[in-house]
Design a protein around this motif. Structure first.
Motif, PDB file in Angstrom:
ATOM      1  N   THR A   2      18.518  45.730  44.315  1.00  0.00           N
ATOM      2  CA  THR A   2      17.497  44.879  44.325  1.00  0.00           C
ATOM      3  C   THR A   2      16.962  44.619  42.831  1.00  0.00           C
ATOM      4  N   THR A   4      13.518  42.938  40.999  1.00  0.00           N
ATOM      5  CA  THR A   4      12.212  42.271  41.041  1.00  0.00           C
ATOM      6  C   THR A   4      11.678  41.821  39.847  1.00  0.00           C
ATOM      7  N   PRO A  17       4.984  38.943  48.194  1.00  0.00           N
ATOM      8  CA  PRO A  17       6.294  39.251  48.046  1.00  0.00           C
ATOM      9  C   PRO A  17       7.078  38.901  46.885  1.00  0.00           C
ATOM     10  N   LEU A  19       9.936  38.360  44.109  1.00  0.00           N
ATOM     11  CA  LEU A  19      11.472  37.550  44.167  1.00  0.00           C
ATOM     12  C   LEU A  19      12.345  38.790  43.915  1.00  0.00           C
ATOM     13  N   MET A  20      13.368  38.674  44.852  1.00  0.00           N
ATOM     14  CA  MET A  20      14.427  39.648  44.830  1.00  0.00           C
ATOM     15  C   MET A  20      15.936  39.194  44.841  1.00  0.00           C
ATOM     16  N   SER A  49      19.197  31.945  48.463  1.00  0.00           N
ATOM     17  CA  SER A  49      18.920  32.924  49.208  1.00  0.00           C
ATOM     18  C   SER A  49      17.922  33.676  48.385  1.00  0.00           C
ATOM     19  N   THR A  53      13.312  34.466  48.817  1.00  0.00           N
ATOM     20  CA  THR A  53      12.453  35.688  48.937  1.00  0.00           C
ATOM     21  C   THR A  53      11.104  35.509  48.115  1.00  0.00           C
TER      22      THR A  53
END
Length: 344
Positions: A2, A4, A17, A19-20, A49, A53
């Motif tokens: 992941t 970020t 939340p 960004l991933m 996708s 996020t």
């Protein structure tokens, strides 16, 4: 794996939340950043996708980077509108010259960068400046736009960063939330709160201490000695709430407080319903917000600017994505008051 935006505490706030991206051996960070800058990846499912996020929740802190002239406008009563960012996505941009790249009016003067920060009332107030919401933005020629080009990938143009961008829904004006702030970023990375918005008084309370008063002198018409700045312009949008069968002007203080706008604290009852109210019309086939009008003329802003609507209306670009024009009131069709309801 992941990725970020930062390695620190970003992602710990449920209202913001991170960004991933699913980084792997054949998809590293440099490739993702390059994809975000290429028109060929506008419809790429992987990039979409990743962009999805970067969600907005009720209470997410939103930021619009301003020039001094825009600060003066907001002190006078302008509302949040147009291109903006989640505060968490640009938290790593501390120096004024880095933030200045996100300005929307093409201005690049000064050693200080200003910003407006507020909390989102609802995710439905924000859209991604790309298809399907805004398919025409990325195709606009350079001579008809102000500010950076719109890539159509949902990310802002950048050689180094991966920053998701948003626009207010249909480029609408959004009512200011309680305790919105006008900020300044100064060389060295300090962030200074200059003013905070007081909805009951419909004005800005100065918070800048003596050390930072000189920053206010960079704002056209700004006075370092003025402690309270009332908004002189009436907004084109407002919040309306109901209690039983009665309707009131409302104030939002997200994520959890929505109340009657009242000078006395005892009268600030929670509202049972909440909506954003604004005026809409169609002119020469284009859907528009009616920002102001009298008996003869109306100032309009395009909801979905593209080459055809700009040509048909002769609308002028005032800042990135913002196209406005004047029209005779008797030429408007489908002229109505729109209520955008929220679930609270």
């Amino acid at each position: 794996m992941t990725m970020t935006g930062e390695d620190s505490e970003i992602g710990t706030d449920p209202l913001e939340p991170p960004l991933m991206a699913p980084l792997r051996r054949d998809l590293n960070w440099q490739q993702v950043q390059s994809m975000s800058q290429s028109a060929g990846y506008r419809d790429d499912p992987v990039l979409r996708s990743i962009r999805a996020t970067a969600a907005i929740r009720r209470g997410t802190r939103m930021t619009k980077v301003l020039s001094p002239a825009q600060v003066a406008g907001h002190l006078g009563g302008w509302l949040p509108y147009g291109f903006c960012y989640r505060a968490c996505d640009i938290a790593h941009l501390r120096e004024p010259q880095d933030l200045a790249l996100l300005r929307t009016d093409g201005a690049s003067d000064g050693q200080v960068t200003f910003a407006l920060r507020w909390r989102a009332v609802d995710p439905l107030d924000y859209e991604i400046p790309a298809a399907p919401s805004h398919p025409g933005l990325a195709a606009l020629p350079g001579h008809s736009r102000v500010g950076a080009m719109v890539l159509g990938t949902g990310f802002t143009p950048s050689a180094d960063d991966l920053i998701p961008e948003y626009v207010t829904a249909g480029f609408a004006d959004l009512p200011l939330t309680a305790n919105a702030q006008i900020l300044a970023s100064v060389p060295g990375g300090d962030e200074v709160i200059l003013y905070t918005y007081q909805p009951e008084q419909h004005g800005w309370l100065r918070l800048a201490g003596p050390r930072w008063r000189s920053l206010l002198g960079e704002i056209p018409g700004g006075s370092p000695d003025r402690e309270y700045v009332p908004c002189t312009a009436s907004g084109s949008a407002r919040l309306v709430g109901r209690i039983d069968d009665n309707e009131y002007e409302a104030v939002a203080d997200p994520p959890g407080e929505f109340r009657v706008r009242a000078l006395t604290r005892a009268a600030r009852y929670p509202v049972q319903t909440l909506s954003r109210r604004a005026e809409q019309a169609r002119w020469r086939g284009a859907a528009c917000w009616v920002l102001q009008r009298d008996e003869t003329w109306a100032r309009l802003r395009l909801l979905r600017p593209d080459a055809d609507t700009i040509s048909a209306t002769g609308a002028r670009c005032y800042e990135r994505g913002i196209y406005e024009s004047w029209a005779a009131v008797d030429e408007l069709s489908d002229h109505h008051i729109a209520d955008i309801g929220y679930q609270i």
